[in-house]
Scaffold this active site. Sequence first.
Site, PDB file in Angstrom:
ATOM      1  N   TYR A 194      10.184  38.533 -24.155  1.00  0.00           N
ATOM      2  CA  TYR A 194       9.825  37.823 -25.508  1.00  0.00           C
ATOM      3  C   TYR A 194       8.821  38.635 -26.493  1.00  0.00           C
ATOM      4  O   TYR A 194       9.008  38.779 -27.543  1.00  0.00           O
ATOM      5  CB  TYR A 194       9.398  36.251 -25.537  1.00  0.00           C
ATOM      6  CG  TYR A 194      10.401  35.356 -24.903  1.00  0.00           C
ATOM      7  CD1 TYR A 194      11.529  34.992 -25.985  1.00  0.00           C
ATOM      8  CD2 TYR A 194      10.773  35.206 -23.822  1.00  0.00           C
ATOM      9  CE1 TYR A 194      12.296  33.957 -25.689  1.00  0.00           C
ATOM     10  CE2 TYR A 194      11.727  34.313 -23.269  1.00  0.00           C
ATOM     11  CZ  TYR A 194      12.590  33.592 -24.356  1.00  0.00           C
ATOM     12  OH  TYR A 194      13.697  32.811 -23.937  1.00  0.00           O
TER      13      TYR A 194
ATOM     14  N   ARG B 236       6.689  15.010 -32.724  1.00  0.00           N
ATOM     15  CA  ARG B 236       7.003  16.318 -33.237  1.00  0.00           C
ATOM     16  C   ARG B 236       6.900  16.610 -34.809  1.00  0.00           C
ATOM     17  O   ARG B 236       6.435  17.433 -35.455  1.00  0.00           O
ATOM     18  CB  ARG B 236       8.149  16.970 -32.829  1.00  0.00           C
ATOM     19  CG  ARG B 236       8.773  18.432 -33.288  1.00  0.00           C
ATOM     20  CD  ARG B 236       8.319  19.573 -32.697  1.00  0.00           C
ATOM     21  NE  ARG B 236       9.034  20.598 -32.989  1.00  0.00           N
ATOM     22  CZ  ARG B 236       9.066  21.233 -34.028  1.00  0.00           C
ATOM     23  NH1 ARG B 236       8.462  21.033 -34.910  1.00  0.00           N
ATOM     24  NH2 ARG B 236       9.849  22.134 -33.852  1.00  0.00           N
TER      25      ARG B 236
ATOM     26  N   ARG C  59      13.524  17.287 -27.463  1.00  0.00           N
ATOM     27  CA  ARG C  59      14.412  16.771 -28.544  1.00  0.00           C
ATOM     28  C   ARG C  59      15.500  15.877 -28.296  1.00  0.00           C
ATOM     29  O   ARG C  59      15.898  15.122 -29.106  1.00  0.00           O
ATOM     30  CB  ARG C  59      14.930  17.912 -29.343  1.00  0.00           C
ATOM     31  CG  ARG C  59      13.811  18.619 -30.095  1.00  0.00           C
ATOM     32  CD  ARG C  59      14.267  19.896 -30.750  1.00  0.00           C
ATOM     33  NE  ARG C  59      14.886  20.830 -29.714  1.00  0.00           N
ATOM     34  CZ  ARG C  59      15.182  22.158 -29.764  1.00  0.00           C
ATOM     35  NH1 ARG C  59      15.161  22.598 -30.965  1.00  0.00           N
ATOM     36  NH2 ARG C  59      15.736  22.788 -28.774  1.00  0.00           N
TER      37      ARG C  59
ATOM     38  N   ASP D 147       4.178  25.547 -23.660  1.00  0.00           N
ATOM     39  CA  ASP D 147       5.453  26.712 -23.468  1.00  0.00           C
ATOM     40  C   ASP D 147       5.000  27.966 -23.106  1.00  0.00           C
ATOM     41  O   ASP D 147       3.757  28.215 -23.110  1.00  0.00           O
ATOM     42  CB  ASP D 147       5.756  26.877 -25.186  1.00  0.00           C
ATOM     43  CG  ASP D 147       7.150  27.555 -25.201  1.00  0.00           C
ATOM     44  OD1 ASP D 147       8.173  26.861 -25.083  1.00  0.00           O
ATOM     45  OD2 ASP D 147       7.241  28.660 -25.110  1.00  0.00           O
TER      46      ASP D 147
ATOM     47  N   ARG E 149      12.310  20.709 -18.634  1.00  0.00           N
ATOM     48  CA  ARG E 149      12.339  20.093 -20.257  1.00  0.00           C
ATOM     49  C   ARG E 149      12.474  18.748 -20.409  1.00  0.00           C
ATOM     50  O   ARG E 149      13.095  18.399 -21.432  1.00  0.00           O
ATOM     51  CB  ARG E 149      13.473  21.206 -21.006  1.00  0.00           C
ATOM     52  CG  ARG E 149      13.258  22.450 -21.194  1.00  0.00           C
ATOM     53  CD  ARG E 149      12.285  22.748 -22.329  1.00  0.00           C
ATOM     54  NE  ARG E 149      12.202  24.341 -22.422  1.00  0.00           N
ATOM     55  CZ  ARG E 149      13.030  24.760 -23.572  1.00  0.00           C
ATOM     56  NH1 ARG E 149      13.715  24.132 -24.329  1.00  0.00           N
ATOM     57  NH2 ARG E 149      12.732  26.130 -23.773  1.00  0.00           N
TER      58      ARG E 149
HETATM   59  O1  CP3 Z   1       9.619  20.961 -19.171  1.00  0.00           O
HETATM   60  C1  CP3 Z   1       8.955  20.492 -20.031  1.00  0.00           C
HETATM   61  O2  CP3 Z   1       9.306  19.152 -20.408  1.00  0.00           O
HETATM   62  C2  CP3 Z   1       7.553  21.101 -20.500  1.00  0.00           C
HETATM   63  C3  CP3 Z   1       7.701  21.719 -21.663  1.00  0.00           C
HETATM   64  C4  CP3 Z   1       8.491  23.322 -21.786  1.00  0.00           C
HETATM   65  C5  CP3 Z   1       8.982  23.642 -23.001  1.00  0.00           C
HETATM   66  N1  CP3 Z   1       9.227  24.854 -22.649  1.00  0.00           N
HETATM   67  C6  CP3 Z   1       8.875  22.930 -24.369  1.00  0.00           C
HETATM   68  C7  CP3 Z   1       9.690  23.377 -25.441  1.00  0.00           C
HETATM   69  C8  CP3 Z   1       8.798  24.137 -20.936  1.00  0.00           C
HETATM   70  C9  CP3 Z   1       8.159  24.063 -19.256  1.00  0.00           C
HETATM   71  C10 CP3 Z   1       9.217  25.218 -21.420  1.00  0.00           C
HETATM   72  C11 CP3 Z   1       9.474  26.651 -20.819  1.00  0.00           C
HETATM   73  C12 CP3 Z   1       9.979  27.663 -21.622  1.00  0.00           C
HETATM   74  N2  CP3 Z   1       9.786  28.139 -22.828  1.00  0.00           N
HETATM   75  C13 CP3 Z   1      11.093  28.742 -20.872  1.00  0.00           C
HETATM   76  C14 CP3 Z   1      11.513  28.717 -19.379  1.00  0.00           C
HETATM   77  C15 CP3 Z   1      12.380  27.721 -19.129  1.00  0.00           C
HETATM   78  C16 CP3 Z   1      13.684  28.174 -19.566  1.00  0.00           C
HETATM   79  O3  CP3 Z   1      14.171  26.989 -20.602  1.00  0.00           O
HETATM   80  O4  CP3 Z   1      14.189  29.060 -19.420  1.00  0.00           O
HETATM   81  C17 CP3 Z   1      11.239  29.538 -22.098  1.00  0.00           C
HETATM   82  C18 CP3 Z   1      12.394  30.743 -21.776  1.00  0.00           C
HETATM   83  C19 CP3 Z   1      10.771  29.127 -23.504  1.00  0.00           C
HETATM   84  C20 CP3 Z   1      10.535  29.641 -24.731  1.00  0.00           C
HETATM   85  C21 CP3 Z   1      11.388  28.893 -25.686  1.00  0.00           C
HETATM   86  N3  CP3 Z   1      10.265  27.811 -26.037  1.00  0.00           N
HETATM   87  C22 CP3 Z   1      12.144  28.965 -26.278  1.00  0.00           C
HETATM   88  C23 CP3 Z   1      13.542  30.032 -26.118  1.00  0.00           C
HETATM   89  C24 CP3 Z   1      12.600  27.709 -27.389  1.00  0.00           C
HETATM   90  C25 CP3 Z   1      13.511  27.385 -28.340  1.00  0.00           C
HETATM   91  C26 CP3 Z   1      14.855  26.976 -27.449  1.00  0.00           C
HETATM   92  C27 CP3 Z   1      15.181  25.520 -28.170  1.00  0.00           C
HETATM   93  O5  CP3 Z   1      15.306  24.602 -27.377  1.00  0.00           O
HETATM   94  O6  CP3 Z   1      14.909  25.606 -29.314  1.00  0.00           O
HETATM   95  C28 CP3 Z   1      11.294  27.123 -27.162  1.00  0.00           C
HETATM   96  C29 CP3 Z   1      10.832  25.952 -27.725  1.00  0.00           C
HETATM   97  C30 CP3 Z   1      10.446  24.572 -26.901  1.00  0.00           C
HETATM   98  N4  CP3 Z   1       9.743  24.685 -25.844  1.00  0.00           N
HETATM   99  C31 CP3 Z   1      10.936  23.273 -27.254  1.00  0.00           C
HETATM  100  C32 CP3 Z   1      10.338  22.626 -26.262  1.00  0.00           C
HETATM  101  C33 CP3 Z   1      10.485  21.050 -26.065  1.00  0.00           C
HETATM  102  C34 CP3 Z   1      11.623  22.982 -28.454  1.00  0.00           C
HETATM  103  C35 CP3 Z   1      10.958  23.058 -29.663  1.00  0.00           C
HETATM  104  C36 CP3 Z   1      11.029  22.030 -30.580  1.00  0.00           C
HETATM  105  O7  CP3 Z   1      10.626  20.987 -30.665  1.00  0.00           O
HETATM  106  O8  CP3 Z   1      11.668  22.375 -31.854  1.00  0.00           O
END
Ligand code: CP3
Length: 352
Positions: free
Chosen positions: A160, A47, A38, A84, A34
């Site tokens: 999910y 964003r 943010r 994602d 990640r």
């Molecule tokens: O690593 C990176 O920089 C690449 C981008 C990436 C994102 N999500 C961006 C993201 C990667 C590799 C993921 C994987 C992901 N997404 C996982 C597996 C890894 C882990 O963390 O366990 C999972 C379970 C998800 C599902 C997901 N997407 C959730 C649960 C959420 C909300 C959580 C939160 O922090 O709000 C997201 C949204 C998400 N994916 C964001 C980002 C940067 C935040 C979105 C925003 O800008 O509001």
Amino acid sequence: MAPPRPVGSRPADKKFLRALRGEAVWPPPVWLMRQAGRYLPEYRATRAAAGDFLDLCLTPELAVEVTLQPLRRFGFDAAILFSDILMVPHGLGQKVWFEEGVGPRLEPLASPAAVATLEPQRLRERLSPVFEAVRGLKAALLAETALIGFAGAPWTVASYMIEGGSSRDFQKGRAWAYGDPEGFQGLIDLLVEATVDYLLAQVEAGAEALQIFDSWSGIWPDSEFRRWCLEPARRIVAAVKAVHPDIPVILFPRGAGVLYREVAEESGADALSLDTTVPLDWARAELQSRLCVQGNLDPVALIVGGAALDRQARRILEAFRGGPFVFNLGHGIDKTTPPGHVEQLMALLRAA
Ligand code: CP3
């Protein structure tokens, strides 16, 4: 005659890829799960301009921009495509959206009949902007920086899809697996095939390594872990390698505990991403002797910074020095992390 290629530009020379192939590279290559997100003000600005999170992921110029943002600041050894894991359900035709302050939401998938409405044959078309972003990144990255493609593992994505969003314990998915294993297997099989298709398309667009995130694999008893996490991962790795034997694959079976060793022995992966709880000495003896390990700094130590961060990072460096290793976190970077603490970490790693 073709001009000679400059040293360092052959994919196999990249530090990150050498480590994944089993070389002890020092100082170790580093990227952070990640790493785009943010905690960076420039991410928040892009964003806000994109509006919706899904639009950000599906607009190639913006996805390229946010992928590159952390590299400009910190010079990581690898970029991970900004996307994602829920892009696969979107590509299959399930309704996916992100709600401010809530997180991901999906129209829940409740039965084998609903599985039959998914459209794996349209996934590449629906996700074509993702592959365009990969091509854009390939052109924009420095020669020494590797590009990682990724997908969620079938169980984590299914959890999910069934729940309709995040959940504390994913009871609906687990109940389906126990109550109707054949029906649930149908969904997992469909996700294995869709994930292989999605990962192959990323490789064709220029991804040089792949990571498979099984963020919720740690909730199962061992028998179910083998059936719903290890076996699908093994099938995905085998199918990708049947087409692209040279593409390294990293698995992240978060929370697998002692079953990490079975994953190391049986999955066919080149590297395992270790969660924060995996003991370092055990991992060195049981895992790093077999393949490359990646991890596993506690993201909270990175929020705290200072002496606590240095101490935790040094323990990991000492444990994995001398074998194939990629420095990373044990889970994704938290949105409250001060970017200055990432700089502190990078300074420590470069001097290792
Ligand atoms: O690593 C990176 O920089 C690449 C981008 C990436 C994102 N999500 C961006 C993201 C990667 C590799 C993921 C994987 C992901 N997404 C996982 C597996 C890894 C882990 O963390 O366990 C999972 C379970 C998800 C599902 C997901 N997407 C959730 C649960 C959420 C909300 C959580 C939160 O922090 O709000 C997201 C949204 C998400 N994916 C964001 C980002 C940067 C935040 C979105 C925003 O800008 O509001």
